[in-house]
Design an enzyme around this catalytic site. Structure first.
Site, PDB file in Angstrom:
ATOM      1  N   ARG A  40       0.822  -1.219   0.000  1.00 58.27           N
ATOM      2  CA  ARG A  40       0.000   0.000   0.000  1.00 58.27           C
ATOM      3  C   ARG A  40       0.851   1.264   0.000  1.00 58.27           C
ATOM      4  NH1 ARG A  40      -4.624  -1.860   4.329  1.00 58.27           N
ATOM      5  NH2 ARG A  40      -5.906  -2.950   2.800  1.00 58.27           N
ATOM      6  N   GLY A 355      -9.592  -8.290  -1.052  1.00 54.25           N
ATOM      7  CA  GLY A 355      -8.329  -8.516  -0.364  1.00 54.25           C
ATOM      8  C   GLY A 355      -7.767  -9.914  -0.576  1.00 54.25           C
ATOM      9  N   GLY A 378     -13.368  -3.462   0.502  1.00 55.55           N
ATOM     10  CA  GLY A 378     -14.728  -2.985   0.743  1.00 55.55           C
ATOM     11  C   GLY A 378     -15.116  -1.848  -0.184  1.00 55.55           C
TER      12      GLY A 378
END
Ligand code: ADP
Ligand code: MG
Length: 398
Positions: A40, A355, A378
């Protein structure tokens, strides 16, 4: 609606200005307190370095973990800041707060092309409540707002929707832009044939996605334990497979409505239990033994899903085909990942969301072989459901 991005801002808007940038540095920390998987962080580097190159004073803030609305050293951003310093040539410093006069002063003292990482936004109880007072305090930390945290965009928090309403310009970072471009293109003007592959443990979390995608796709392929709830709706024996009894009726309705556009696996890999699977067996879907569970799609299904992928021009995948964490039940998931990689090479647009699916693709070493692997589990689901993401809605329109 197209959103403005950092590349739409002239250099004069960036040079010497404080660019308050919401990143998703919610990374796993190891036991010794250093950063585990830094995917990330690396994904946000293009935006951060673009801003540095143009002489902005780059202020970064993010949430990390789930502190209970107050400071908790376990979730400090300090190790994240240290790790960032190892990823970029631009100078990185850390400030142990994310609001208040001292923090404002630290942002103003920052040099051009330098980076300041602030403390965890969730150390404030007002962050997740989108408290206007906290949003105003955040707004005092920048002259320009950039949101590159797609994974947090589905929640209206003070550091996302709240602050974006107070600072102008408020634009998307490159990562956010890429997410919106790929996911947006897929649902509004996909190159056809457009197929979606859905899997994972539960139908319940993905019903809205199925409903939203059904009218748009040319085919919807279903794998994972999700398939078993549909099997039950077809009155097939599902043995000890994971089934959601309260969703069987809905699955029946979806089957009626979807007709030939919805494809279920026709064979299954079954085992006695995950702990003690015995020798896995391949059976036709109407021959699942009552004392066994389906843990993966069968080889014939994997092959026919592969053929469907090979002929499609846009492929959207969310949810593993089986219990991919436990070999040999990873074969179906790997087959889909491999077929998608081959499709990318032939010019198809391939998008992976979720994920666990993203983890499976990374494990197979195929991340760079996909057009886009979404960083927001999400958020990507809610986007595909057609919901407005508050963190995106609050940004400037192009
Ligand atoms: P994603 O994170 O990609 O959206 P999900 O969280 O919906 O995916 O689902 C992933 C989980 O589904 C994995 O932990 C996997 O083991 C589980 N799963 C997939 N197929 C089965 C199955 N047949 N039986 C039990 N669990 C399954
Ligand atoms: Mg998951």
């Amino acid at each position: 609606m197209q959103k403005k991005s950092v590349s739409d801002l002239p250099e004069s808007v960036l040079r010497g200005r404080r660019t308050l940038t919401r990143v998703d540095f919610n990374v796993p920390l190891t036991d010794d307190g250093s950063v585990g998987d830094d995917t990330r962080m690396r994904a946000a580097l293009p935006t951060i370095e673009y801003l540095c190159q143009r002489g902005a004073r780059v202020v970064l803030f993010s949430h990390l973990g789930r502190p209970q609305g107050g400071p908790d050293p376990k979730y400090s951003m300090a190790p994240v800041a240290r790790h960032l310093a190892s990823l970029t040539k631009y100078p990185v410093s850390f400030h142990a707060e994310s609001s208040g006069d001292a923090t404002v002063a630290a942002t103003k003292a920052l040099g051009e092309g330098a980076i300041l990482v602030l403390e965890n936004t969730r150390f404030h109880a007002g962050e997740e409540k989108n408290d206007p007072a906290l949003a105003a305090q955040f707004a005092a930390l920048g002259d320009v707002y950039v949101n590159d945290a797609f994974g947090s965009a589905h929640r209206a928090h003070a550091s996302t929707a709240g602050v974006a309403a107070l600072l102008r310009p408020a634009v998307a970072g490159f990562l956010m832009q890429k997410e919106l471009d790929y996911l947006g293109q897929a649902v509004t003007q996909p190159k056809r044939p457009f197929i979606a592959i859905l899997g994972g443990a539960k139908v319940s979390g993905k019903i809205d996605v199925i409903e939203a995608l059904l009218p748009k796709v040319d085919g919807l392929l279903i794998g994972g334990a999700m398939a078993c709830t549909f099997y039950r709706a077809m009155d097939l024996e599902t043995g000890k497979s994971l089934v959601e009894p309260d969703r069987v009726e809905l699955a029946r309705e979806l089957l009626d409505r979807a007709q030939f556009r919805l494809t279920l696996p026709h064979d299954a890999v079954v085992g006695a239990s995950l702990e003690n699977p015995g020798k896995p067996r391949v059976v036709h879907r109407d021959a699942i033994p009552p004392d066994m569970a389906m843990f993966d799609i069968g080889p014939d299904t994997a092959e026919s899903f592969g053929r469907a992928i090979a002929t499609a021009k846009t492929i959207l995948w969310n949810g593993p085909m089986g219990v991919f964490e436990t070999p040999p039940f990873d074969k179906g998931t790997r087959a889909v990942a491999t077929a998608m990689a081959a499709a990318t090479k032939k010019g198809a647009v391939t998008i992976v969301g979720g994920g666990d699916s993203a983890a499976a693709v990374a494990e197979a070493g195929l991340e760079s072989e996909m057009s886009h692997v979404s960083t927001g589990g999400g958020a990507s689901l809610e986007f595909l459901e057609g919901k407005v993401l508050p963190g995106v809605a609050a940004l400037d329109d192009r």
